[in-house]
Motif scaffolding. Structure first.
Motif, mmCIF file in Angstrom:
data_model
loop_
_atom_site.group_PDB
_atom_site.id
_atom_site.type_symbol
_atom_site.label_atom_id
_atom_site.label_comp_id
_atom_site.label_asym_id
_atom_site.label_seq_id
_atom_site.Cartn_x
_atom_site.Cartn_y
_atom_site.Cartn_z
ATOM 1 N N PHE A 2 -8.969 38.306 -19.727
ATOM 2 C CA PHE A 2 -8.829 39.745 -19.968
ATOM 3 C C PHE A 2 -7.523 40.262 -19.380
ATOM 4 O O PHE A 2 -6.753 40.947 -20.051
ATOM 5 C CB PHE A 2 -10.017 40.496 -19.359
ATOM 6 N N TYR A 3 -7.278 39.952 -18.121
ATOM 7 C CA TYR A 3 -6.058 40.415 -17.453
ATOM 8 C C TYR A 3 -4.815 39.965 -18.221
ATOM 9 O O TYR A 3 -3.947 40.768 -18.574
ATOM 10 C CB TYR A 3 -5.984 39.849 -16.032
ATOM 11 N N ILE A 4 -4.724 38.645 -18.448
ATOM 12 C CA ILE A 4 -3.513 38.092 -19.059
ATOM 13 C C ILE A 4 -3.353 38.597 -20.493
ATOM 14 O O ILE A 4 -2.242 38.909 -20.933
ATOM 15 C CB ILE A 4 -3.535 36.558 -18.999
ATOM 16 N N GLY A 5 -4.458 38.689 -21.224
ATOM 17 C CA GLY A 5 -4.392 39.187 -22.592
ATOM 18 C C GLY A 5 -3.821 40.594 -22.661
ATOM 19 O O GLY A 5 -3.006 40.908 -23.538
ATOM 20 N N LYS A 6 -4.245 41.454 -21.735
ATOM 21 C CA LYS A 6 -3.727 42.823 -21.720
ATOM 22 C C LYS A 6 -2.240 42.849 -21.369
ATOM 23 O O LYS A 6 -1.457 43.602 -21.954
ATOM 24 C CB LYS A 6 -4.519 43.670 -20.718
ATOM 25 N N PHE A 7 -1.837 42.032 -20.388
ATOM 26 C CA PHE A 7 -0.417 41.964 -20.026
ATOM 27 C C PHE A 7 0.427 41.555 -21.239
ATOM 28 O O PHE A 7 1.474 42.153 -21.524
ATOM 29 C CB PHE A 7 -0.202 40.957 -18.894
ATOM 30 N N VAL A 8 -0.027 40.526 -21.939
ATOM 31 C CA VAL A 8 0.725 40.015 -23.083
ATOM 32 C C VAL A 8 0.787 41.056 -24.201
ATOM 33 O O VAL A 8 1.847 41.290 -24.808
ATOM 34 C CB VAL A 8 0.101 38.699 -23.588
ATOM 35 N N GLN A 9 -0.337 41.707 -24.488
ATOM 36 C CA GLN A 9 -0.361 42.704 -25.560
ATOM 37 C C GLN A 9 0.598 43.852 -25.276
ATOM 38 O O GLN A 9 1.289 44.353 -26.181
ATOM 39 C CB GLN A 9 -1.784 43.235 -25.736
ATOM 40 N N ASP A 10 0.655 44.291 -24.020
ATOM 41 C CA ASP A 10 1.577 45.380 -23.655
ATOM 42 C C ASP A 10 3.020 45.008 -23.987
ATOM 43 O O ASP A 10 3.772 45.818 -24.564
ATOM 44 C CB ASP A 10 1.463 45.695 -22.163
ATOM 45 N N LEU A 11 3.428 43.791 -23.630
ATOM 46 C CA LEU A 11 4.819 43.398 -23.848
ATOM 47 C C LEU A 11 5.108 43.119 -25.320
ATOM 48 O O LEU A 11 6.204 43.376 -25.812
ATOM 49 C CB LEU A 11 5.156 42.181 -22.995
ATOM 50 N N ARG A 12 4.128 42.586 -26.030
ATOM 51 C CA ARG A 12 4.345 42.339 -27.453
ATOM 52 C C ARG A 12 4.590 43.642 -28.213
ATOM 53 O O ARG A 12 5.359 43.682 -29.178
ATOM 54 C CB ARG A 12 3.133 41.617 -28.048
ATOM 55 N N THR A 13 3.914 44.709 -27.807
ATOM 56 C CA THR A 13 4.044 45.987 -28.512
ATOM 57 C C THR A 13 5.165 46.853 -27.950
ATOM 58 O O THR A 13 5.389 47.968 -28.419
ATOM 59 C CB THR A 13 2.721 46.774 -28.439
ATOM 60 N N GLY A 14 5.856 46.349 -26.924
ATOM 61 C CA GLY A 14 6.942 47.119 -26.334
ATOM 62 C C GLY A 14 6.485 48.187 -25.359
ATOM 63 O O GLY A 14 7.282 49.048 -24.948
ATOM 64 N N ASP A 15 5.211 48.149 -24.975
ATOM 65 C CA ASP A 15 4.671 49.157 -24.053
ATOM 66 C C ASP A 15 4.852 48.664 -22.620
ATOM 67 O O ASP A 15 3.893 48.367 -21.909
ATOM 68 C CB ASP A 15 3.200 49.406 -24.373
ATOM 69 N N TYR A 16 6.104 48.586 -22.182
ATOM 70 C CA TYR A 16 6.397 48.033 -20.859
ATOM 71 C C TYR A 16 5.902 48.949 -19.741
ATOM 72 O O TYR A 16 5.595 48.481 -18.654
ATOM 73 C CB TYR A 16 7.895 47.765 -20.705
ATOM 74 N N ASP A 17 5.794 50.251 -20.015
ATOM 75 C CA ASP A 17 5.302 51.148 -18.980
ATOM 76 C C ASP A 17 3.829 50.848 -18.678
ATOM 77 O O ASP A 17 3.414 50.833 -17.512
ATOM 78 C CB ASP A 17 5.474 52.606 -19.421
ATOM 79 N N SER A 18 3.032 50.590 -19.722
ATOM 80 C CA SER A 18 1.629 50.210 -19.506
ATOM 81 C C SER A 18 1.542 48.876 -18.773
ATOM 82 O O SER A 18 0.677 48.677 -17.921
ATOM 83 C CB SER A 18 0.889 50.130 -20.843
ATOM 84 N N PHE A 19 2.448 47.956 -19.128
ATOM 85 C CA PHE A 19 2.461 46.665 -18.450
ATOM 86 C C PHE A 19 2.658 46.842 -16.940
ATOM 87 O O PHE A 19 1.929 46.272 -16.132
ATOM 88 C CB PHE A 19 3.572 45.782 -19.027
ATOM 89 N N LEU A 20 3.637 47.650 -16.552
ATOM 90 C CA LEU A 20 3.935 47.832 -15.133
ATOM 91 C C LEU A 20 2.840 48.634 -14.427
ATOM 92 O O LEU A 20 2.506 48.353 -13.268
ATOM 93 C CB LEU A 20 5.289 48.504 -14.976
ATOM 94 N N THR A 21 2.259 49.590 -15.124
ATOM 95 C CA THR A 21 1.134 50.341 -14.548
ATOM 96 C C THR A 21 -0.051 49.418 -14.323
ATOM 97 O O THR A 21 -0.735 49.486 -13.293
ATOM 98 C CB THR A 21 0.734 51.500 -15.479
#
Length: 522
Positions: free
Chosen positions: A389-408
């Motif tokens: 779950f954790y890693i999947g969410k991290f990867v999805q954030d970066l794939r979609t360009g949502d780097y702010d969500s990734f860092l949050t």
């Protein structure tokens, strides 16, 4: 024969069973003949479930003169005599060595069985005295020298490795027992000991120093395991069936197998080999999986890593080491690398002939991600059941360009780390970053570096390239400036993807991300 009827020898460790019951067999008998006829006392270290037990069983059938079992194999054209020798086969696999008497019990059990066949001397009281007596009488009664085969010689030592008192007791017992193989040399035709670990000569084998250790020999690099040539020749129908089920060509199946199960090297110039246990299971279940890794968790290795305060970043990126630092394990050396290498989690990837240094690294994706996933709960708040779950969410954030969500999300992740896991050292924070980005590498091109002159992390997705620089007790401005001044972006300037620079400020006081700044380059 229809490939669905072909029998895969999963868990079958007896050569005679494989041959009589028509299981598939990868022919290693040319190497068996070579060993049997070019030397006498051998030692081989290989990881668990790599075919050591089957190899010893093959030697047993050969030295018992069972010619019919070798029909159609390479050795049939090499052997002319097929002499029957007395064989003493000691298997230390089948016991849990948690008490001092457990080792003595299993040795005594084997000795009793041999003594029923060859007799016992009245004055033979200790295991070593009884062993020597059996060897001598077996030779005298049969008129042929004796073959001694020892499977997993080090099982008691490995199970007691964190109990120094019990470990020392086992060491002394085995030292005396194996030492008999030197004093009875004139009665012996062939000796072969196998195990996972090579304990140092001054430890277990000091009284048996004539052993020929072939663990890193070029000639025997493929003695256990499956080469690419053997895979494609022996398992052609299985490759085709796997491909049909998974919509892959045979070439794509072999490539996937290589990525997940190949890459073990036991000599820098030797052919690589596939993990046989994982290959057989993948063909049986018609899907890739972490079959080998799941059969044994390396808990004792993690304990050694933590006790030695070893820098995990070095382990995860590959280690340069002279052969003396990984070929033998010394209990008092505060160095976990020999056990990690010998247990199969690292392998030889390169060799610097000038300085005689080896590069050790994970052999393949099964081991790389299996090991990292196993490490994570010991260093982060992630448990085995929520890592995906954790890693999947991290990867999805970066794939979609949502780097702010990734860092949050990364900030929340650090906020969940229990105080006792967080020693507030720079290395600890860096290790956590390493683990997160390494796990992301299963799904993206994620690279984490520790060498000077490279960004802390680079993640490549179909649309974006992210270049990260983390600063502990530094500023995000300094982080972005370092990316520019050190030329971290140069390798990606010709790439069509959008480049995103991310500077992250980490506070040792709050034990978390403090600020971040982002710059994009189109």
């Amino acid at each position: 024969m229809d490939n669905l009827m072909r029998k895969l020898p999963i868990g079958i460790q007896t050569f005679e069973d494989i041959r009589r019951k028509n299981y598939l067999y990868v022919d290693k008998t040319a190497l068996v003949w070579r060993m049997a006829n070019l030397g006498k006392p051998y030692f081989l270290s290989r990881p668990r479930r790599f075919g050591k037990s089957l190899l010893l069983s093959t030697f047993e059938s050969y030295f018992l003169g069972k010619k019919e079992l070798f029909e159609g194999l390479a050795i049939e054209q090499m052997e002319t005599e097929w002499t029957e020798y007395p064989v003493l086969h000691l298997d230390l696999n089948a016991e849990k060595y948690d008490k001092p008497e457990k080792l003595n019990d299993i040795l005594s059990n084997h000795l009793t069985q041999w003594e029923l066949q060859y007799g016992k001397g009245l004055d033979e009281k200790t295991p070593s005295a009884r062993f020597g007596g059996v060897i001598r009488r077996a030779c005298e009664q049969t008129g042929h020298q004796v073959v001694v085969l020892v499977d997993e010689y080090d099982k008691p030592l490995l199970q007691a490795i964190t109990n120094l008192e019990l470990l020392e007791e086992y060491r002394q017992s085995l030292k005396a027992f194996y030492g008999v193989l030197k004093s009875t040399d004139r009665y012996l035709r062939f000796v072969f000991l196998t195990g996972v670990t090579k304990f140092s000569q001054v430890s277990v084998f000091s009284d048996l120093n004539q052993l020929n250790d072939i663990s890193l020999d070029y000639s025997y690099a493929t003695l256990c395991g499956i080469t690419r040539e053997e895979l494609t020749a022996t398992f052609k129908p299985e490759i085709e069936t796997f491909g049909r089920k998974n919509h892959q060509t045979p070439e794509e199946v072999v490539t996937a197998m290589e990525r997940n199960y190949d890459g073990y090297h036991f000599h820098p110039d030797g052919d690589g080999v596939f993990n046989p246990f994982s290959v057989l299971n993948a063909f049986s279940k018609l899907e890739l999986g972490n079959y080998w890794f799941q059969t044994g968790t390396p808990t004792f290795l993690i304990e050694l890593l933590q006790k030695s305060d070893y820098d995990l970043r070095t382990l995860l990126n590959g280690i340069e080491a002279p052969v003396s630092s990984f070929a033998e394990y010394r209990v008092d050396a505060n160095n976990p690398i020999p056990l990690i290498y010998q247990s199969g989690y690292l392998t030889i990837k390169d060799y610097d002939r000038e300085f005689q240094n080896y590069l050790l690294a994970f052999p393949n994706d099964e081991v790389r991600y299996g090991f990292i996933n196993f490490l994570v709960p010991f260093y982060t708040p992630m448990k085995n059941n929520d890592q995906g779950f954790y890693i999947g969410k991290f990867v999805q954030d970066l794939r979609t360009g949502d780097y702010d969500s990734f860092l949050t999300r990364l900030e929340a992740f650090f906020g969940d780390i229990p105080y006792e896991l967080n020693d507030q050292t720079e290395r600890h924070y860096q290790v956590i970053f390493y683990l997160v980005f390494k796990l992301m590498g299963q799904f993206t091109e994620a690279e984490v570096r520790s060498a000077r002159g490279r960004a802390d992390a680079v993640v490549k997705t179909p649309k974006y390239i992210y270049v990260f620089e983390f600063k502990l007790n530094g500023t995000v401005e300094e982080a972005l400036k370092q990316i520019d001044e050190k030329g971290y972006l140069i390798p990606y300037q010709a790439d069509h993807r959008e480049i995103i620079k991310i500077g992250v400020e980490f506070s040792a006081e709050s034990r978390n991300l403090n600020r971040w700044l982002i710059e994009t380059i189109e």
